[in-house]
Design a protein around this motif. Sequence first.
Motif, PDB file in Angstrom:
ATOM      1  N   HIS A 105      26.460  25.980  -9.064  1.00 50.38           N
ATOM      2  CA  HIS A 105      26.588  25.363 -10.383  1.00 50.38           C
ATOM      3  C   HIS A 105      25.223  24.892 -10.859  1.00 50.38           C
ATOM      4  CE1 HIS A 105      31.010  24.639 -11.136  1.00 50.38           C
ATOM      5  NE2 HIS A 105      31.048  24.957  -9.863  1.00 50.38           N
ATOM      6  N   ILE A 106      25.002  24.994 -12.163  1.00 48.67           N
ATOM      7  CA  ILE A 106      23.892  24.328 -12.834  1.00 48.67           C
ATOM      8  C   ILE A 106      24.509  23.449 -13.912  1.00 48.67           C
ATOM      9  CG2 ILE A 106      21.821  24.592 -14.250  1.00 48.67           C
ATOM     10  CD1 ILE A 106      21.457  27.378 -12.969  1.00 48.67           C
ATOM     11  N   LEU A 107      24.176  22.171 -13.882  1.00 49.76           N
ATOM     12  CA  LEU A 107      24.727  21.235 -14.860  1.00 49.76           C
ATOM     13  C   LEU A 107      23.579  20.484 -15.521  1.00 49.76           C
ATOM     14  CD1 LEU A 107      27.233  19.865 -16.126  1.00 49.76           C
ATOM     15  CD2 LEU A 107      27.110  18.176 -14.271  1.00 49.76           C
ATOM     16  N   SER A 108      23.517  20.542 -16.844  1.00 44.91           N
ATOM     17  CA  SER A 108      22.459  19.867 -17.600  1.00 44.91           C
ATOM     18  C   SER A 108      23.054  18.788 -18.490  1.00 44.91           C
ATOM     19  CB  SER A 108      21.673  20.873 -18.447  1.00 44.91           C
ATOM     20  OG  SER A 108      21.003  21.801 -17.609  1.00 44.91           O
ATOM     21  N   LEU A 109      22.389  17.653 -18.539  1.00 46.04           N
ATOM     22  CA  LEU A 109      22.862  16.557 -19.383  1.00 46.04           C
ATOM     23  C   LEU A 109      22.305  16.750 -20.790  1.00 46.04           C
ATOM     24  CD1 LEU A 109      23.648  15.568 -16.594  1.00 46.04           C
ATOM     25  CD2 LEU A 109      23.086  13.260 -17.327  1.00 46.04           C
ATOM     26  N   SER A 110      23.057  17.502 -21.570  1.00 41.37           N
ATOM     27  CA  SER A 110      22.651  17.821 -22.940  1.00 41.37           C
ATOM     28  C   SER A 110      23.898  17.987 -23.795  1.00 41.37           C
ATOM     29  CB  SER A 110      21.795  19.092 -22.964  1.00 41.37           C
ATOM     30  OG  SER A 110      22.510  20.209 -22.477  1.00 41.37           O
ATOM     31  N   PRO A 111      23.748  17.859 -25.122  1.00 40.75           N
ATOM     32  CA  PRO A 111      24.908  17.709 -25.990  1.00 40.75           C
ATOM     33  C   PRO A 111      25.472  19.032 -26.500  1.00 40.75           C
ATOM     34  CG  PRO A 111      22.921  17.375 -27.254  1.00 40.75           C
ATOM     35  CD  PRO A 111      22.481  17.606 -25.837  1.00 40.75           C
ATOM     36  N   PRO A 112      26.723  18.991 -26.954  1.00 39.26           N
ATOM     37  CA  PRO A 112      27.236  20.112 -27.751  1.00 39.26           C
ATOM     38  C   PRO A 112      26.361  20.283 -28.993  1.00 39.26           C
ATOM     39  CG  PRO A 112      29.003  18.572 -27.170  1.00 39.26           C
ATOM     40  CD  PRO A 112      27.721  17.915 -26.798  1.00 39.26           C
ATOM     41  N   GLY A 159      17.714  22.564 -27.012  1.00 37.33           N
ATOM     42  CA  GLY A 159      17.132  23.634 -26.212  1.00 37.33           C
ATOM     43  C   GLY A 159      17.741  23.701 -24.827  1.00 37.33           C
ATOM     44  N   MET A 160      18.049  22.560 -24.242  1.00 41.16           N
ATOM     45  CA  MET A 160      18.720  22.528 -22.942  1.00 41.16           C
ATOM     46  C   MET A 160      20.081  23.210 -23.024  1.00 41.16           C
ATOM     47  SD  MET A 160      17.879  18.562 -21.834  1.00 41.16           S
ATOM     48  CE  MET A 160      18.675  18.653 -20.219  1.00 41.16           C
ATOM     49  N   THR A 161      20.811  22.894 -24.074  1.00 43.59           N
ATOM     50  CA  THR A 161      22.145  23.471 -24.229  1.00 43.59           C
ATOM     51  C   THR A 161      22.069  24.962 -24.518  1.00 43.59           C
ATOM     52  OG1 THR A 161      22.952  21.340 -25.049  1.00 43.59           O
ATOM     53  CG2 THR A 161      24.309  23.273 -25.516  1.00 43.59           C
ATOM     54  N   MET A 162      21.145  25.364 -25.366  1.00 40.98           N
ATOM     55  CA  MET A 162      21.025  26.792 -25.697  1.00 40.98           C
ATOM     56  C   MET A 162      20.601  27.621 -24.480  1.00 40.98           C
ATOM     57  SD  MET A 162      19.314  26.249 -29.465  1.00 40.98           S
ATOM     58  CE  MET A 162      19.162  27.977 -29.897  1.00 40.98           C
ATOM     59  N   LEU A 163      19.679  27.092 -23.689  1.00 39.24           N
ATOM     60  CA  LEU A 163      19.322  27.775 -22.446  1.00 39.24           C
ATOM     61  C   LEU A 163      20.533  27.889 -21.525  1.00 39.24           C
ATOM     62  CD1 LEU A 163      15.819  26.274 -21.625  1.00 39.24           C
ATOM     63  CD2 LEU A 163      16.369  28.712 -21.621  1.00 39.24           C
ATOM     64  N   SER A 164      21.327  26.837 -21.472  1.00 36.27           N
ATOM     65  CA  SER A 164      22.511  26.841 -20.609  1.00 36.27           C
ATOM     66  C   SER A 164      23.529  27.881 -21.057  1.00 36.27           C
ATOM     67  CB  SER A 164      23.139  25.447 -20.579  1.00 36.27           C
ATOM     68  OG  SER A 164      22.234  24.500 -20.041  1.00 36.27           O
ATOM     69  N   ILE A 165      23.720  28.003 -22.366  1.00 33.10           N
ATOM     70  CA  ILE A 165      24.633  29.025 -22.882  1.00 33.10           C
ATOM     71  C   ILE A 165      24.148  30.413 -22.465  1.00 33.10           C
ATOM     72  CG2 ILE A 165      25.494  30.126 -24.992  1.00 33.10           C
ATOM     73  CD1 ILE A 165      25.388  27.299 -26.295  1.00 33.10           C
ATOM     74  N   GLY A 166      22.837  30.627 -22.609  1.00 30.23           N
ATOM     75  CA  GLY A 166      22.280  31.925 -22.224  1.00 30.23           C
ATOM     76  C   GLY A 166      22.388  32.176 -20.730  1.00 30.23           C
ATOM     77  N   MET A 167      22.078  31.174 -19.919  1.00 22.99           N
ATOM     78  CA  MET A 167      22.137  31.346 -18.471  1.00 22.99           C
ATOM     79  C   MET A 167      23.563  31.543 -17.985  1.00 22.99           C
ATOM     80  SD  MET A 167      19.142  28.835 -16.932  1.00 22.99           S
ATOM     81  CE  MET A 167      20.058  27.341 -17.271  1.00 22.99           C
ATOM     82  N   ALA A 224      13.923  20.579 -22.269  1.00 29.86           N
ATOM     83  CA  ALA A 224      14.307  21.989 -22.324  1.00 29.86           C
ATOM     84  C   ALA A 224      13.629  22.847 -21.252  1.00 29.86           C
ATOM     85  CB  ALA A 224      14.009  22.557 -23.710  1.00 29.86           C
ATOM     86  N   ARG A 225      12.312  22.745 -21.133  1.00 28.05           N
ATOM     87  CA  ARG A 225      11.606  23.639 -20.203  1.00 28.05           C
ATOM     88  C   ARG A 225      12.068  23.439 -18.767  1.00 28.05           C
ATOM     89  NH1 ARG A 225       6.815  23.408 -17.145  1.00 28.05           N
ATOM     90  NH2 ARG A 225       5.694  25.404 -16.957  1.00 28.05           N
ATOM     91  N   ALA A 226      12.390  22.207 -18.394  1.00 30.70           N
ATOM     92  CA  ALA A 226      12.816  21.946 -17.018  1.00 30.70           C
ATOM     93  C   ALA A 226      14.121  22.652 -16.680  1.00 30.70           C
ATOM     94  CB  ALA A 226      12.947  20.447 -16.787  1.00 30.70           C
ATOM     95  N   VAL A 227      15.005  22.833 -17.656  1.00 34.75           N
ATOM     96  CA  VAL A 227      16.249  23.565 -17.400  1.00 34.75           C
ATOM     97  C   VAL A 227      15.943  25.007 -17.003  1.00 34.75           C
ATOM     98  CG1 VAL A 227      18.366  24.430 -18.474  1.00 34.75           C
ATOM     99  CG2 VAL A 227      17.621  22.074 -18.890  1.00 34.75           C
ATOM    100  N   TYR A 228      15.028  25.623 -17.742  1.00 33.78           N
ATOM    101  CA  TYR A 228      14.578  26.967 -17.366  1.00 33.78           C
ATOM    102  C   TYR A 228      13.930  26.956 -15.986  1.00 33.78           C
ATOM    103  CZ  TYR A 228      10.474  29.831 -16.589  1.00 33.78           C
ATOM    104  OH  TYR A 228       9.485  30.559 -15.981  1.00 33.78           O
TER     105      TYR A 228
END
Length: 281
Positions: free
Chosen positions: A143-150, A170-178, A122-126
Motif C-alpha cells: 500500500h501507498i497512502l498519502s495524506l492529501s485531499p480529494p 499534486g500529491m493526490t494527482m500522483l496517487s491517482i496516476g500511481m 508532491a515531489r516526496a510522493v513520487y
Amino acid sequence: MNVLSKKTIVITGASRGIGREIALAAAKRGANIVIAAKSAEPHPKLPGTIYTVAEEVEALGAKALPFQLDVRDHAQVFELMQKTADTFGGIDIIINNAGAISLTNVENTRPNLFDRMQSINARAVYLTAHAALPWLKKSGHAHILSLSPPLNMDPRWFKAHAPYTLSKYGMTMLSIGMAEEFREHGIAVNCLWPRTIIATAAIEFALMGKEAFRQCRTPAIMADAAMAILEQPTSFTGNALLDEQALEKVGITELEQYRYDSSYQGPLGADLFLDDCLWSH
C-alpha cells in the motif's frame, strides 16, 4: 492475526502529530515501524523525536527503526528504503505524512517557500514510491497512502493559497496516476484527508493557534482511518477518502470519541478543500 502483523511500514513525518499516531496504531497491530522524520533532537516547543516514537513503538511490542530524513533529499530517501529492507527484509507500506504548509498567495510566497512545499508535499510522493517500488512489487500487501485531499477545483482553493493547493493536489494527482500504473503489480495507492481540522502543531503554530483546538478532533481519528484503509485488500485502490468515509467502511460511525475537547459541544471546524470549510481566508 491482524493483516498488518509483521508488515513493514515506512512513515514520513512520524516524530509527532498524525504521523506518530499512525505509527502507534500500526505498532498495536504488530507491524514493523520505520519512523522517518527530520526531528532527531528535542524541540523546545514541539515534543517528540524519531527516537522517542521508536521507544513508544517498542513499548507496544513492535519493532522500530528510527531514521533521520529530509524527504527533499533523494539520496536520503533511497538510503532509507535500502536500510529498511536490510533491517526487516522488505517494504510493504509507505505513508506520506510529512508536509509543509503556508497559506500565502503567489504574490506573497517566496520562491524558496514555493519550492519547499512542492518538494516536501508532491515531489516526496513520487520519490518515496520510486525508491520503494522494487520491494513493494514483492510484497503481498503493498500500500501507498498519502495524506492529501480529494480534488476540489473550486477557484476558492486557488485564489488565496495556490502554491500550497498545487502541492497538495499534486500529491493526490500522483496517487491517482500511481494507482493505475501499479495496479498490475498489486500495489494499492490511496489518499486520506481529515473531515475536520486536527489538533496538531501545524494548527497551533502555523495557522490558527491553540485556541482552535476546541474545534478540532485528535490525530487518533486519522490513525484509525489509515488503519481502515491499510487493512483493505490491495484491490482497494485509486481512492481519495475523508477520514469519516474510511472509518465508515469498517463500521465506525460514532465519532465523538475523537473530539479534542469533550466539554465543547459546538461545531467542529471543517478542513481545507472542503465545501463547508469556514476558516480559509
